[in-house]
Design a protein around this motif. Structure first.
Motif, PDB file in Angstrom:
ATOM      1  N   SER B  76     -27.350 -84.629  40.009  1.00  0.00           N
ATOM      2  CA  SER B  76     -28.460 -85.471  39.562  1.00  0.00           C
ATOM      3  C   SER B  76     -28.533 -86.671  40.489  1.00  0.00           C
ATOM      4  CB  SER B  76     -28.236 -85.931  38.119  1.00  0.00           C
ATOM      5  OG  SER B  76     -29.155 -86.963  37.790  1.00  0.00           O
ATOM      6  N   ASP B  77     -29.749 -87.033  40.881  1.00  0.00           N
ATOM      7  CA  ASP B  77     -29.918 -88.239  41.706  1.00  0.00           C
ATOM      8  C   ASP B  77     -30.444 -89.396  40.854  1.00  0.00           C
ATOM      9  OD1 ASP B  77     -32.683 -87.746  41.361  1.00  0.00           O
ATOM     10  OD2 ASP B  77     -33.108 -88.596  43.335  1.00  0.00           O
ATOM     11  N   GLY B  78     -30.417 -89.212  39.545  1.00  0.00           N
ATOM     12  CA  GLY B  78     -30.900 -90.254  38.635  1.00  0.00           C
ATOM     13  C   GLY B  78     -31.578 -89.613  37.448  1.00  0.00           C
ATOM     14  N   PRO B  79     -31.676 -90.376  36.332  1.00  0.00           N
ATOM     15  CA  PRO B  79     -32.391 -89.841  35.164  1.00  0.00           C
ATOM     16  C   PRO B  79     -33.811 -89.456  35.564  1.00  0.00           C
ATOM     17  CG  PRO B  79     -31.293 -91.917  34.634  1.00  0.00           C
ATOM     18  CD  PRO B  79     -31.194 -91.745  36.113  1.00  0.00           C
ATOM     19  N   ARG B  80     -34.396 -88.487  34.866  1.00  0.00           N
ATOM     20  CA  ARG B  80     -35.759 -88.058  35.214  1.00  0.00           C
ATOM     21  C   ARG B  80     -36.708 -89.261  35.176  1.00  0.00           C
ATOM     22  NH1 ARG B  80     -38.160 -83.391  36.194  1.00  0.00           N
ATOM     23  NH2 ARG B  80     -36.374 -82.119  35.607  1.00  0.00           N
ATOM     24  N   GLY B  81     -37.454 -89.426  36.248  1.00  0.00           N
ATOM     25  CA  GLY B  81     -38.363 -90.568  36.333  1.00  0.00           C
ATOM     26  C   GLY B  81     -37.720 -91.807  36.938  1.00  0.00           C
ATOM     27  N   LYS B  82     -36.399 -91.725  37.197  1.00  0.00           N
ATOM     28  CA  LYS B  82     -35.710 -92.852  37.852  1.00  0.00           C
ATOM     29  C   LYS B  82     -34.934 -92.297  39.037  1.00  0.00           C
ATOM     30  CE  LYS B  82     -33.434 -95.936  35.210  1.00  0.00           C
ATOM     31  NZ  LYS B  82     -32.586 -96.371  34.058  1.00  0.00           N
ATOM     32  N   SER B  83     -35.655 -92.002  40.111  1.00  0.00           N
ATOM     33  CA  SER B  83     -34.999 -91.413  41.281  1.00  0.00           C
ATOM     34  C   SER B  83     -34.254 -92.479  42.058  1.00  0.00           C
ATOM     35  CB  SER B  83     -36.062 -90.783  42.186  1.00  0.00           C
ATOM     36  OG  SER B  83     -35.591 -90.734  43.521  1.00  0.00           O
ATOM     37  N   PHE B 156     -25.389 -87.125  33.002  1.00  0.00           N
ATOM     38  CA  PHE B 156     -25.451 -86.686  31.605  1.00  0.00           C
ATOM     39  C   PHE B 156     -26.894 -86.635  31.087  1.00  0.00           C
ATOM     40  CE2 PHE B 156     -20.902 -88.543  30.980  1.00  0.00           C
ATOM     41  CZ  PHE B 156     -20.396 -87.514  31.756  1.00  0.00           C
ATOM     42  N   SER B 157     -27.793 -87.426  31.699  1.00  0.00           N
ATOM     43  CA  SER B 157     -29.190 -87.369  31.247  1.00  0.00           C
ATOM     44  C   SER B 157     -29.865 -86.084  31.711  1.00  0.00           C
ATOM     45  CB  SER B 157     -29.964 -88.586  31.772  1.00  0.00           C
ATOM     46  OG  SER B 157     -30.018 -88.561  33.182  1.00  0.00           O
ATOM     47  N   ARG B 158     -29.476 -85.579  32.873  1.00  0.00           N
ATOM     48  CA  ARG B 158     -30.105 -84.357  33.390  1.00  0.00           C
ATOM     49  C   ARG B 158     -29.312 -83.113  32.997  1.00  0.00           C
ATOM     50  NH1 ARG B 158     -33.679 -85.897  37.745  1.00  0.00           N
ATOM     51  NH2 ARG B 158     -34.361 -83.717  37.804  1.00  0.00           N
ATOM     52  N   HIS B 159     -28.036 -83.291  32.679  1.00  0.00           N
ATOM     53  CA  HIS B 159     -27.160 -82.157  32.334  1.00  0.00           C
ATOM     54  C   HIS B 159     -26.388 -82.501  31.068  1.00  0.00           C
ATOM     55  CE1 HIS B 159     -27.923 -80.322  36.281  1.00  0.00           C
ATOM     56  NE2 HIS B 159     -27.819 -81.537  36.766  1.00  0.00           N
ATOM     57  N   PRO B 160     -27.083 -82.559  29.930  1.00  0.00           N
ATOM     58  CA  PRO B 160     -26.416 -83.045  28.700  1.00  0.00           C
ATOM     59  C   PRO B 160     -25.198 -82.218  28.303  1.00  0.00           C
ATOM     60  CG  PRO B 160     -28.660 -82.204  28.253  1.00  0.00           C
ATOM     61  CD  PRO B 160     -28.514 -82.297  29.734  1.00  0.00           C
ATOM     62  N   GLN B 161     -25.147 -80.939  28.749  1.00  0.00           N
ATOM     63  CA  GLN B 161     -23.978 -80.131  28.422  1.00  0.00           C
ATOM     64  C   GLN B 161     -22.691 -80.727  28.980  1.00  0.00           C
ATOM     65  OE1 GLN B 161     -26.749 -79.089  30.021  1.00  0.00           O
ATOM     66  NE2 GLN B 161     -27.286 -76.969  29.508  1.00  0.00           N
ATOM     67  N   MET B 162     -22.817 -81.468  30.079  1.00  0.00           N
ATOM     68  CA  MET B 162     -21.615 -81.991  30.752  1.00  0.00           C
ATOM     69  C   MET B 162     -20.790 -82.896  29.838  1.00  0.00           C
ATOM     70  SD  MET B 162     -22.926 -82.919  34.604  1.00  0.00           S
ATOM     71  CE  MET B 162     -23.282 -81.622  35.817  1.00  0.00           C
TER      72      MET B 162
END
Lengths: 207, 207
Positions: B76-83, B156-162
């Motif tokens: 992940s390079d940042g939460p969605r919408g926050k690159s 964790f925002s892009r891969h909540p399973q982690m």
């Protein structure tokens, strides 16, 4: 009546949710939610290689020696339904990967079930071990003239656009000659598969 | 009223067909059938990195020195919408890639528009230059304690399973510190993008 090997491969494909594009979309989430009996690792590896049509091929950069370079490339291990297990590539002669391979043929190909969308459909993160993935390492070599008909049959049947790619770009066929395979397909350590076991696994009856 | 930068990024995303999952499925084939004005390369690179959530991370094997190893990993390079443009990874401490990086931090990350299915929808082979792809090269380093909150927010925002991955596997956050970028996004040679231009490109307004 279907030949036994084909039935076995078909069952295995269903377990992995690899049977067909329509099958992917409709019912793959039913499979592997709970632990299931997977096919033998060499067969599973061959299935994943055969089902996919692109991957990331890593070489050592010839421009910056010692630096790894992963390139997204199309490949084919045989016409659909005729898995030979031999990954063929078709690159411009001046593609960085082709140039790398001429300087140092060490290469590895990464492919994953995630490419088909199957892992998301089954609610598995792409890094979850249930989302099977492979690294196939070996030597990336130009295909000799005698083997070109096979390489072209494999490539052009799965990537028909390649036939029309411009001749002035001098596309060259390469084959990854696999020497070792590392697979992750369920919880547990990586599985090592020998090249002999991989190449000798049978997915499809000979025509 | 939307901030200008957000509108610009939104337009660029639409050109690439990257605006949203729904957008992908319904209308991407309308775009880039004919030559279109693409966003500036650093912005396009940032968009592709932000839209994707996994890639192939290549390192030099610590087991077989000099051999490249490509591993499929979530990032992940940042939460969605926050690159933020900074690719963070979350690996078992004994993951082969983590071990490789500790011995030799040279690494490169390969990502492609093909991962979203967009290229097939637009009838482009994954190796067609219109199917944009990137190789981001740099140093793969463990995230220091002070940066862990950002890394975890991104991951964790892009891969909540982690969040639920077993603690006894000792997952460790890594960041790829990008030093150079090679992109192919239309007919023509690869485009080289500097790390400075990449990191300073603006995709989203700061909150």
């Amino acid at each position: 009546m279907l030949p036994k090997a084909l039935i076995a491969a078909g069952t295995a494909l269903q377990l992995l949710g690899l049977a067909s594009a329509g099958f992917w979309e409709s019912t793959t989430h039913l499979f592997r939610q709970a632990p299931v009996e997977l096919p033998q690792p060499p067969i599973e590896a061959r299935m994943i290689v055969h089902e996919n049509e692109w991957g990331v091929l890593s070489t050592i950069s010839h421009k910056v020696p010692g630096v790894p370079f992963g390139n997204v490339l199309s490949y084919s291990d045989g016409p659909r339904g005729k898995s030979w297990g031999r990954p063929f590539f078709y690159m411009r002669s001046d593609d960085p990967t082709a140039q790398d391979a001429r300087a140092n043929s060490n290469a590895s190909l990464a492919v994953t079930e995630a490419q088909t969308g199957s892992c998301r459909q089954r609610h598995y993160d792409e890094e979850d071990p249930n989302c099977a993935r492979l690294a196939l390492a070996g030597r990336l070599l130009e295909v000799p003239a005698a083997e070109l008909p096979s390489a072209h049959e494999a490539l052009f049947s799965r990537h028909p656009q390649m036939i029309d790619w411009p001749p002035n770009h001098h596309f060259v066929a390469f084959e990854l000659h696999i020497e070792s395979i590392r697979m992750l397909d369920q919880y547990g350590p990586h599985i090592e598969i020998s090249a002999d076991d991989y190449y000798s696994a049978t997915l499809h009856e000979s025509p």
